[in-house]
Design a protein around this motif. Structure first.
Motif, PDB file in Angstrom:
ATOM      1  N   THR A  91     -18.238  80.154  63.571  1.00  0.00           N
ATOM      2  CA  THR A  91     -18.650  78.787  63.876  1.00  0.00           C
ATOM      3  C   THR A  91     -17.672  77.768  63.305  1.00  0.00           C
ATOM      4  OG1 THR A  91     -20.978  79.466  63.891  1.00  0.00           O
ATOM      5  CG2 THR A  91     -20.527  77.108  63.621  1.00  0.00           C
ATOM      6  N   ILE A  92     -17.240  77.973  62.076  1.00  0.00           N
ATOM      7  CA  ILE A  92     -16.267  77.059  61.468  1.00  0.00           C
ATOM      8  C   ILE A  92     -14.980  77.054  62.288  1.00  0.00           C
ATOM      9  CG2 ILE A  92     -14.818  76.651  59.438  1.00  0.00           C
ATOM     10  CD1 ILE A  92     -17.107  77.785  57.735  1.00  0.00           C
ATOM     11  N   GLY A  93     -14.530  78.247  62.705  1.00  0.00           N
ATOM     12  CA  GLY A  93     -13.328  78.330  63.529  1.00  0.00           C
ATOM     13  C   GLY A  93     -13.470  77.548  64.826  1.00  0.00           C
ATOM     14  N   ILE A  94     -14.641  77.649  65.462  1.00  0.00           N
ATOM     15  CA  ILE A  94     -14.881  76.945  66.726  1.00  0.00           C
ATOM     16  C   ILE A  94     -14.869  75.432  66.522  1.00  0.00           C
ATOM     17  CG2 ILE A  94     -16.626  76.488  68.509  1.00  0.00           C
ATOM     18  CD1 ILE A  94     -17.457  79.468  68.191  1.00  0.00           C
ATOM     19  N   TRP A  95     -15.465  74.957  65.414  1.00  0.00           N
ATOM     20  CA  TRP A  95     -15.524  73.506  65.181  1.00  0.00           C
ATOM     21  C   TRP A  95     -14.238  72.950  64.581  1.00  0.00           C
ATOM     22  CZ3 TRP A  95     -18.472  72.927  68.672  1.00  0.00           C
ATOM     23  CH2 TRP A  95     -19.794  73.334  68.732  1.00  0.00           C
ATOM     24  N   ILE A  96     -13.228  73.810  64.394  1.00  0.00           N
ATOM     25  CA  ILE A  96     -11.878  73.334  64.079  1.00  0.00           C
ATOM     26  C   ILE A  96     -11.117  73.128  65.393  1.00  0.00           C
ATOM     27  CG2 ILE A  96      -9.660  73.932  63.042  1.00  0.00           C
ATOM     28  CD1 ILE A  96     -11.252  75.455  60.874  1.00  0.00           C
ATOM     29  N   LYS A  97     -11.055  74.183  66.175  1.00  0.00           N
ATOM     30  CA  LYS A  97     -10.444  74.115  67.509  1.00  0.00           C
ATOM     31  C   LYS A  97     -11.235  75.070  68.376  1.00  0.00           C
ATOM     32  CE  LYS A  97      -5.871  74.077  69.687  1.00  0.00           C
ATOM     33  NZ  LYS A  97      -4.418  74.252  69.451  1.00  0.00           N
ATOM     34  N   PHE A  98     -11.573  74.697  69.575  1.00  0.00           N
ATOM     35  CA  PHE A  98     -12.599  75.390  70.353  1.00  0.00           C
ATOM     36  C   PHE A  98     -12.183  76.766  70.872  1.00  0.00           C
ATOM     37  CE2 PHE A  98     -13.303  70.766  70.957  1.00  0.00           C
ATOM     38  CZ  PHE A  98     -14.498  70.662  70.264  1.00  0.00           C
ATOM     39  N   VAL A  99     -10.946  77.174  70.657  1.00  0.00           N
ATOM     40  CA  VAL A  99     -10.436  78.440  71.197  1.00  0.00           C
ATOM     41  C   VAL A  99     -11.291  79.658  70.818  1.00  0.00           C
ATOM     42  CG1 VAL A  99      -8.461  80.020  71.217  1.00  0.00           C
ATOM     43  CG2 VAL A  99      -8.082  77.555  71.291  1.00  0.00           C
ATOM     44  N   PRO A 100     -11.770  79.796  69.548  1.00  0.00           N
ATOM     45  CA  PRO A 100     -12.519  81.009  69.190  1.00  0.00           C
ATOM     46  C   PRO A 100     -13.793  81.241  69.991  1.00  0.00           C
ATOM     47  CG  PRO A 100     -11.822  79.852  67.204  1.00  0.00           C
ATOM     48  CD  PRO A 100     -11.517  78.949  68.364  1.00  0.00           C
ATOM     49  N   VAL A 101     -14.292  80.201  70.686  1.00  0.00           N
ATOM     50  CA  VAL A 101     -15.508  80.400  71.482  1.00  0.00           C
ATOM     51  C   VAL A 101     -15.266  81.442  72.575  1.00  0.00           C
ATOM     52  CG1 VAL A 101     -15.131  78.621  73.257  1.00  0.00           C
ATOM     53  CG2 VAL A 101     -17.455  79.132  72.486  1.00  0.00           C
ATOM     54  N   LEU A 102     -14.009  81.609  72.991  1.00  0.00           N
ATOM     55  CA  LEU A 102     -13.681  82.599  74.013  1.00  0.00           C
ATOM     56  C   LEU A 102     -13.960  84.018  73.539  1.00  0.00           C
ATOM     57  CD1 LEU A 102     -10.216  81.120  75.100  1.00  0.00           C
ATOM     58  CD2 LEU A 102     -12.364  80.948  76.377  1.00  0.00           C
ATOM     59  N   LEU A 103     -13.958  84.224  72.223  1.00  0.00           N
ATOM     60  CA  LEU A 103     -14.108  85.572  71.663  1.00  0.00           C
ATOM     61  C   LEU A 103     -15.527  85.878  71.198  1.00  0.00           C
ATOM     62  CD1 LEU A 103     -10.789  85.681  69.587  1.00  0.00           C
ATOM     63  CD2 LEU A 103     -11.198  86.537  71.898  1.00  0.00           C
TER      64      LEU A 103
END
Length: 404
Positions: free
Chosen positions: A155-167
């Motif tokens: 979640t922290i990764g997604i709210w930094i830059k949205f790219v991790p939502v793909l994974l």
């Protein structure tokens, strides 16, 4: 600045706007175009393509700088150097855990000598290392079955830059694989705790900025932006013909033709992975931790090269840590070749772009430059991925004796 990018003044200006009380997701704000020029431009409302945690990072580093651009640049680049170190540590740790091989000395040297990492993270200040750190932390949590940590880290990764939502689907499948009659209660409790922590992180991070779904407007608009990609190259090559044939309707038909064709290519390339994921979903197969890392690597590669409408050289860092981990575990030659190719592609891109400057306009806006990037950066990795796909994305191309 020769060989530089405009991201640093963008980050500085965003931090300044946020510190002055503006909401970058809702209010127009001033963008100082270049630190060596007094010219400024106004960013329209909704134009902030990053998450709220990135916005907070810009704000805090700006406050630390005291409105001094040089201090901001030095502080931010030192921050990126810390992310380079942190990501390197997690990459090597995961490589050791997943391969049962404790020798990492040469890989530390390899990590800290990567041209793409040194140039894009430390010199240009791109902050992909921030979300990659938390993605790697999520992988560590999943491997060690700390599901309560996996979800907030992602979640922290997604709210930094949205790219991790793909994974996210791969991590969900990873958790689901571990659910059985013996572990379902423990896993449900852990995932429940993780979702609670993720919800708390989401509320706290978005609280100063949330004004409704419009906060994602810039992400949606960016998804339609086409530059230096296979989509952009095909679209702008065919556009004159379609305008001649269809006039005002050219864009509608051409966009759907190109997107539809690339969607079929995207699904075709991913088909072996899709089959593998469905086998795990229906409890007919299980993947090792290393296989999940390698699967995410393949997905990101195909997504970036086939489906995404824009390409920038620092996007290569999205999968470089995953490639180093996967290669340490399975020693697949294609993984090593692709990682090396993208690592060198970034500095070569900047040198070509700088060498072809004309009248203060960078050649990257021209169609011939699109062809140059697609052919020089993507053609060889796509060829390797296609050959690998013909073998069903086999885990390795050599015996696994070293991993026994």
């Amino acid at each position: 600045v020769p060989l530089g990018t405009t991201d640093m003044p963008f980050d500085f200006s965003a931090g300044k706007a946020i510190s002055s009380g503006l909401n970058p997701y809702a209010d127009p704000w001033v963008h100082q175009v270049d630190f060596t020029d007094q010219g400024v431009s106004y960013i329209p409302a909704n134009y902030f393509p990053y998450g709220p945690i990135a916005a907070e990072a810009f704000r805090w580093v700006y406050k630390l700088s005291g409105d001094r651009a040089l201090i901001f640049m030095l502080a931010w680049k030192f921050f990126m150097l810390l992310t380079l170190t942190g990501c390197g540590f997690l990459t090597m740790k995961l490589g050791r855990l997943l391969s049962n091989n404790t020798n990492t000395t040469t890989r530390y040297v390899l990590w800290f000598a990567q041209p793409i990492l040194l140039w894009e993270w430390v010199v240009n200040g791109h902050f992909d290392g921030l979300w990659l750190f938390f993605l790697l932390l999520a992988i560590y949590a999943a491997h060690t079955k700390r599901w309560w940590l996996m979800v907030p880290a992602l979640t922290i990764g997604i709210w930094i830059k949205f790219v991790p939502v793909l994974l996210v689907p791969f991590f969900a499948l990873w958790w689901w694989q571990d659910v059985d009659k013996q572990t379902w209660k423990k896993n449900l409790l852990q995932i429940g705790l993780g979702l609670t922590l993720a919800g708390l992180i989401t509320v706290l991070s978005w609280r100063p900025y949330w004004v409704g779904p419009q906060v994602f407007a810039s992400v949606i608009s960016q998804a339609k932006f086409a530059s230096m990609s296979i989509f952009a190259t095909i679209y702008y090559s065919l556009k004159p013909l379609f305008v001649w044939l269809l006039a005002d309707q050219a864009h509608w038909y051409l966009t759907r033709l190109v997107q539809g064709s690339l969607l079929m290519a995207f699904v075709y390339m991913l088909y072996p992975i899709i089959k593998k994921c469905f086998a795990v979903l229906f409890k007919k197969a299980k993947l090792e931790s290393g296989e999940y890392v390698q699967t995410m690597l393949i997905f990101l590669l195909i997504y970036l090269m086939v489906w995404q409408k824009s390409y920038w050289p620092w996007y290569g860092v999205w999968f470089l840590p995953l490639a180093l981990i996967a290669y340490k575990v399975y020693r697949h030659s294609s993984v090593l070749k692709i990682a090396a190719w993208f690592s060198l592609a970034s500095p070569i891109y900047h040198i070509i772009a700088w060498a072809t400057l004309r009248n203060d306009a960078i050649s990257k806006d021209e169609l011939w430059f699109y062809y140059l990037i697609v052919l020089s950066v993507m053609l060889y990795p796509l060829y390797l991925i296609f050959r690998w796909r013909q073998k069903g994305f086999a885990v390795t191309d050599e015996p696994l004796l070293f991993n026994k």
